[in-house]
Design a protein around this motif. Structure first.
Motif, short mmCIF file in Angstrom:
data_model
loop_
_atom_site.label_atom_id
_atom_site.label_comp_id
_atom_site.label_asym_id
_atom_site.label_seq_id
_atom_site.Cartn_x
_atom_site.Cartn_y
_atom_site.Cartn_z
N LEU A 130 0.83 -1.19 0.00
CA LEU A 130 0.00 0.00 0.00
C LEU A 130 0.87 1.25 0.00
O LEU A 130 1.94 1.27 0.61
CB LEU A 130 -0.90 0.02 1.24
CG LEU A 130 -1.84 -1.18 1.41
CD1 LEU A 130 -2.60 -1.06 2.71
CD2 LEU A 130 -2.80 -1.29 0.23
N PRO A 131 0.45 2.30 -0.68
CA PRO A 131 1.22 3.55 -0.69
C PRO A 131 1.28 4.15 0.71
O PRO A 131 0.33 4.06 1.49
CB PRO A 131 0.45 4.45 -1.66
CG PRO A 131 -0.94 3.88 -1.70
CD PRO A 131 -0.78 2.41 -1.50
N GLY A 132 2.42 4.76 1.02
CA GLY A 132 2.57 5.43 2.31
C GLY A 132 3.00 4.52 3.43
O GLY A 132 3.19 4.98 4.56
N VAL A 133 3.16 3.23 3.15
CA VAL A 133 3.60 2.27 4.16
C VAL A 133 5.03 1.87 3.86
O VAL A 133 5.37 1.53 2.73
CB VAL A 133 2.69 1.02 4.19
CG1 VAL A 133 3.20 0.02 5.22
CG2 VAL A 133 1.25 1.41 4.50
N ARG A 134 5.87 1.90 4.88
CA ARG A 134 7.27 1.49 4.73
C ARG A 134 7.38 -0.01 4.94
O ARG A 134 6.82 -0.55 5.91
CB ARG A 134 8.13 2.25 5.75
CG ARG A 134 9.57 1.77 5.89
CD ARG A 134 10.26 2.59 6.97
NE ARG A 134 11.46 1.97 7.47
CZ ARG A 134 12.11 2.39 8.54
NH1 ARG A 134 11.66 3.42 9.23
NH2 ARG A 134 13.21 1.78 8.93
N TYR A 135 8.09 -0.70 4.06
CA TYR A 135 8.22 -2.14 4.14
C TYR A 135 9.69 -2.53 4.36
O TYR A 135 10.59 -1.95 3.75
CB TYR A 135 7.71 -2.82 2.86
CG TYR A 135 6.22 -2.71 2.67
CD1 TYR A 135 5.36 -3.71 3.09
CD2 TYR A 135 5.66 -1.57 2.08
CE1 TYR A 135 3.99 -3.60 2.92
CE2 TYR A 135 4.29 -1.45 1.92
CZ TYR A 135 3.46 -2.47 2.33
OH TYR A 135 2.10 -2.34 2.18
N GLU A 136 9.90 -3.51 5.23
CA GLU A 136 11.22 -4.08 5.43
C GLU A 136 11.09 -5.60 5.45
O GLU A 136 10.06 -6.13 5.88
CB GLU A 136 11.84 -3.62 6.75
CG GLU A 136 12.13 -2.14 6.83
CD GLU A 136 12.88 -1.76 8.11
OE1 GLU A 136 13.33 -2.70 8.82
OE2 GLU A 136 13.01 -0.56 8.39
N ASP A 137 12.12 -6.29 4.97
CA ASP A 137 12.13 -7.75 5.02
C ASP A 137 13.36 -8.18 5.82
O ASP A 137 14.48 -7.86 5.45
CB ASP A 137 12.16 -8.36 3.62
CG ASP A 137 12.06 -9.87 3.67
OD1 ASP A 137 11.09 -10.39 4.25
OD2 ASP A 137 12.97 -10.56 3.15
N TRP A 138 13.12 -8.87 6.93
CA TRP A 138 14.21 -9.32 7.79
C TRP A 138 14.45 -10.80 7.57
O TRP A 138 13.54 -11.62 7.71
CB TRP A 138 13.88 -9.08 9.27
CG TRP A 138 13.77 -7.64 9.66
CD1 TRP A 138 13.95 -6.54 8.86
CD2 TRP A 138 13.43 -7.13 10.95
NE1 TRP A 138 13.76 -5.38 9.58
CE2 TRP A 138 13.45 -5.71 10.87
CE3 TRP A 138 13.13 -7.72 12.18
CZ2 TRP A 138 13.15 -4.89 11.96
CZ3 TRP A 138 12.85 -6.92 13.27
CH2 TRP A 138 12.86 -5.51 13.16
N LYS A 139 15.68 -11.15 7.25
CA LYS A 139 16.04 -12.56 7.11
C LYS A 139 16.41 -13.10 8.49
O LYS A 139 17.50 -12.84 8.99
CB LYS A 139 17.21 -12.72 6.12
CG LYS A 139 16.85 -12.38 4.69
CD LYS A 139 18.00 -12.66 3.75
CE LYS A 139 17.64 -12.33 2.31
NZ LYS A 139 16.50 -13.12 1.82
N VAL A 140 15.48 -13.82 9.07
CA VAL A 140 15.66 -14.35 10.43
C VAL A 140 15.23 -15.81 10.43
O VAL A 140 14.20 -16.17 9.85
CB VAL A 140 14.81 -13.56 11.46
CG1 VAL A 140 15.02 -14.11 12.85
CG2 VAL A 140 15.17 -12.08 11.41
#
Length: 347
Positions: A288-298
């Protein structure tokens, strides 16, 4: 495919074996690769490499992980290289291993979808049989709708839909019904709070993993521990488990976390979030626009030893600190956890 004999209702089998099955040559090639993975030490090696922060692991790390002789390690690595799962590069006196580019998605599927599904099947088989719902669910849910409609500035039909969806989402994975209505109320309240979130609300973070039984629960507990009510934190699973993994419960208790339960991922949770952190669940989150996304390799705690769970918690702790530093620059954080003995055993 079946045919029917004229004048009868009897079906006649007319096999077409090649209509849907993969070809024999493809099956043989695939079986060779799967056979290479069908060994516990090799699976652990692959999981270590796949979830390493830099996306690679030194042969010395893999030797320490498996605690077997160097020739045995070399044999297993050769098997994985021969089928194309791993690539290697020598740097100085050490060799470093990475997942081959073409296998990155396949390995993620095995570790983050197939393995949890196998564990969930085992848990269901061992669990006592019971109803997934409650006898008077309709009446109880109607009472809950009335109660929540008075508490939230949300249209009645939205409250009703949220309550019913919350109940169904939790009931799909419930082994027993004793606490289902209580969990439905907690989940529905959380979702309605997100729907009615004011513009000046504190920053909100959503952690998503596959089962919501380990990684995302630990991350959410750490944020609550460090930030308190200065950050609203949620967690969810793309395929939620029936319960939090037993190996994770002591770590959550040590963080002072409330009794956790596994929740399905919903669009309203994503819409309410300022930051969405995914942890091994692929591309299931709507972007969605305006949402910050991160992907953590855990690594997945469900597949880890007690020392591995502690090391995974340490890894998540370090990432949470960086995230909170960006969200709340003035937040004073306590010293980080001490290194964990056996921290290489994380998968």
């Amino acid at each position: 495919m079946t045919d029917t004999i004229p004048g009868t209702a009897e079906a006649v089998c007319a096999p077409q074996p090649d209509a849907h099955a993969i070809g024999s040559d493809v099956a043989a090639e695939l079986a060779t690769t799967l056979k290479a993975l069908a060994e516990p030490l090799r699976l652990r090696m692959v999981s270590y490499v796949a979830t390493a922060p830099a996306g690679e692991a030194c042969v010395c790390d893999l030797a320490a992980l498996t605690q077997v002789s160097q020739p045995t390690v070399s044999h297993h690595l050769k098997v994985l290289k021969d089928v194309g799962l791993l690539t290697s590069e020598r740097r100085g006196t050490w060799v470093w291993y990475r997942i081959a580019p073409g296998f990155t998605g396949a390995v993620a599927t095995v570790l983050d979808a197939f393995a949890p599904a196998v564990l969930a099947r085992t848990a269901v088989t061992a669990a006592p049989k019971g109803l997934a719902g409650i006898a008077d669910a309709d009446a109880a849910l109607d009472r809950l709708v009335v109660e929540l409609a008075d508490a939230y500035p949300v249209p009645l039909d939205v409250v009703r839909t949220t309550v019913r969806e919350s109940y169904v989402g939790l009931a799909r994975t419930a082994h027993v019904s004793a606490h289902l209505l209580t969990l439905t109320e907690r989940f529905a309240r959380q979702r309605l709070t997100d729907l009615a979130r004011p513009a000046d609300a504190p920053p909100q973070v959503l952690f998503v993993c596959v089962a919501n039984a380990g990684r995302s629960q630990l991350a959410a507990a750490l944020v609550r521990r460090y930030a308190g009510n200065r950050v609203v934190v949620r967690s969810a699973g793309s395929a939620p488990a029936a319960d939090v993994h037993p190996g994770v419960r002591p770590a959550l208790a040590a963080l002072g976390a409330d009794e956790a339960f596994c929740k399905p991922l919903t669009d309203d949770a994503v819409r309410a979030a300022d930051v969405v952190v995914t942890m091994g669940c692929g591309d299931v989150c709507p972007v969605l626009p305006g949402v910050r996304y991160e992907d953590w390799k855990v690594g997945d705690p469900a597949l880890a030893s007690p020392a591995g769970v502690a090391a995974i918690r340490e890894t998540i702790d370090a990432r949470v600190r960086v995230l909170l530093g960006a969200l709340l620059p003035d937040l004073e954080l306590p010293p980080g956890p001490a290194p964990v003995d056996g921290a290489t055993d994380v998968h």
